[in-house]
Design an enzyme around this catalytic site. Structure first.
Site, short mmCIF file in Angstrom:
data_model
loop_
_atom_site.label_atom_id
_atom_site.label_comp_id
_atom_site.label_asym_id
_atom_site.label_seq_id
_atom_site.Cartn_x
_atom_site.Cartn_y
_atom_site.Cartn_z
N GLU A 1 0.87 -1.17 0.00
CA GLU A 1 0.00 0.00 0.00
C GLU A 1 0.91 1.22 0.00
O GLU A 1 1.73 1.40 0.90
CB GLU A 1 -0.89 -0.02 1.24
CG GLU A 1 -2.03 0.96 1.21
CD GLU A 1 -2.95 0.79 2.41
OE1 GLU A 1 -3.25 1.80 3.04
OE2 GLU A 1 -3.34 -0.36 2.71
N ASP B 1 -4.83 9.81 9.33
CA ASP B 1 -3.49 9.39 9.72
C ASP B 1 -3.06 9.97 11.05
O ASP B 1 -3.34 11.12 11.38
CB ASP B 1 -2.48 9.79 8.64
CG ASP B 1 -2.69 9.02 7.36
OD1 ASP B 1 -3.01 7.82 7.46
OD2 ASP B 1 -2.54 9.60 6.27
#
Length: 275
Positions: A60, A71
């Site tokens: 990924e 995130d």
């Protein structure tokens, strides 16, 4: 950098074919995450090759963005470093073109909606497919928008992978599992990405629930910090484990010139735990 250069047809394995191979071997698919351009794209290319050589089944690859809502601090810092080094979506795709013939495992782009929409959904999918990308993960894309993007992606050989969180209502979870392509991405924790010493036990029941909701493999991500969590995810019956922040942190701590080597060593530890 010059405008995007379109190469010949995709030579990478598909996500589905890789899962079929892994399942035939009776193990968990190992899916490391790294941020493209951290610390620079030359190093990213070296790390991608090192991860494949060290047992990664799929990778990924994050496209850096200035406001990455999903995130945690480790990956936010990686995105900041990548942006500071001049990383753009076009440069990331050109790097993947340059790796054609060297990298054979599926690469899944992790991008937010802003870079996707700024470039235009069709253009982004065209360019990703030409670069040999196998799939897309867009964490801030609502299901309703995903239902617009998925046909565009599928027509170009790209799997649009959708995410399910522990807080997702059961009915919506079933819709997501049915609509996702390649695999269903199960977020193991509530909140942003980052390492956790303990993962929520409820995730085990969610893995089984998702398997009953659709035919896709289920990969668990967010919060996997090392081999112990990989073994735990495997024991839950999941099909894949996505390891991001822990790898990004190891890379950031590595001495200059040794980033790819350090990433490969950590990947081997994770692969041993995957079976």
């Amino acid at each position: 950098m010059a405008d995007f250069l379109a190469p010949k047809s995709n030579t990478h394995a598909t996500i589905s074919s890789r899962f079929q191979r892994v399942q035939a071997e009776g193990r968990l698919a190992l899916m490391p995450f790294l941020m493209a351009g951290d610390p620079d794209l030359e190093t990213t290319a070296e790390v991608l090759l090192s991860l494949e050589q060290s047992g990664a089944d799929m990778i990924e690859l994050g496209i850096p963005y200035s406001d990455p809502l999903a995130d945690g601090p480790v990956i936010q810092a990686a995105a900041s470093r990548a942006l500071a080094s001049g990383t753009t979506p076009a440069r990331v795709l050109q790097m993947l073109i340059d790796l054609r013939g060297k990298l054979s495992i599926p690469v899944i782009l992790f991008t937010y909606t802003n870079p996707l929409f700024n470039r235009g959904m069709e253009r982004f999918c065209d360019e990703a497919a030409e670069a040999g990308v196998a799939g897309l993960v867009v964490p801030d894309l609502p299901l309703e928008e995903a239902e617009r993007l998925s046909p565009l992606a599928s027509a170009r050989g790209l799997d649009l992978v959708l995410l399910v969180a522990p807080t997702t209502p059961a009915e919506r979870m079933a819709r997501i599992a049915e609509s996702s392509r390649g695999f269903t991405y199960l977020v193991s924790v509530t909140g942003v990405t980052g390492e956790r010493s303990v993962m929520e036990d409820r995730v085990q029941s969610l893995v089984q629930q998702l398997k009953l909701s659709g035919s896709n493999p289920v990969a668990v991500g967010f919060g996997i910090s090392g081999p112990q969590q990989v073994r735990q995810v495997r024991s839950w019956g999941a099909d894949g484990a996505i390891v991001g922040s822990a790898l990004v942190k190891r890379m950031a701590a590595a001495a200059p010139g040794l980033v790819a080597q350090e990433a490969g060593l950590f990947c081997k530890e994770l692969r041993n735990a995957a079976g």
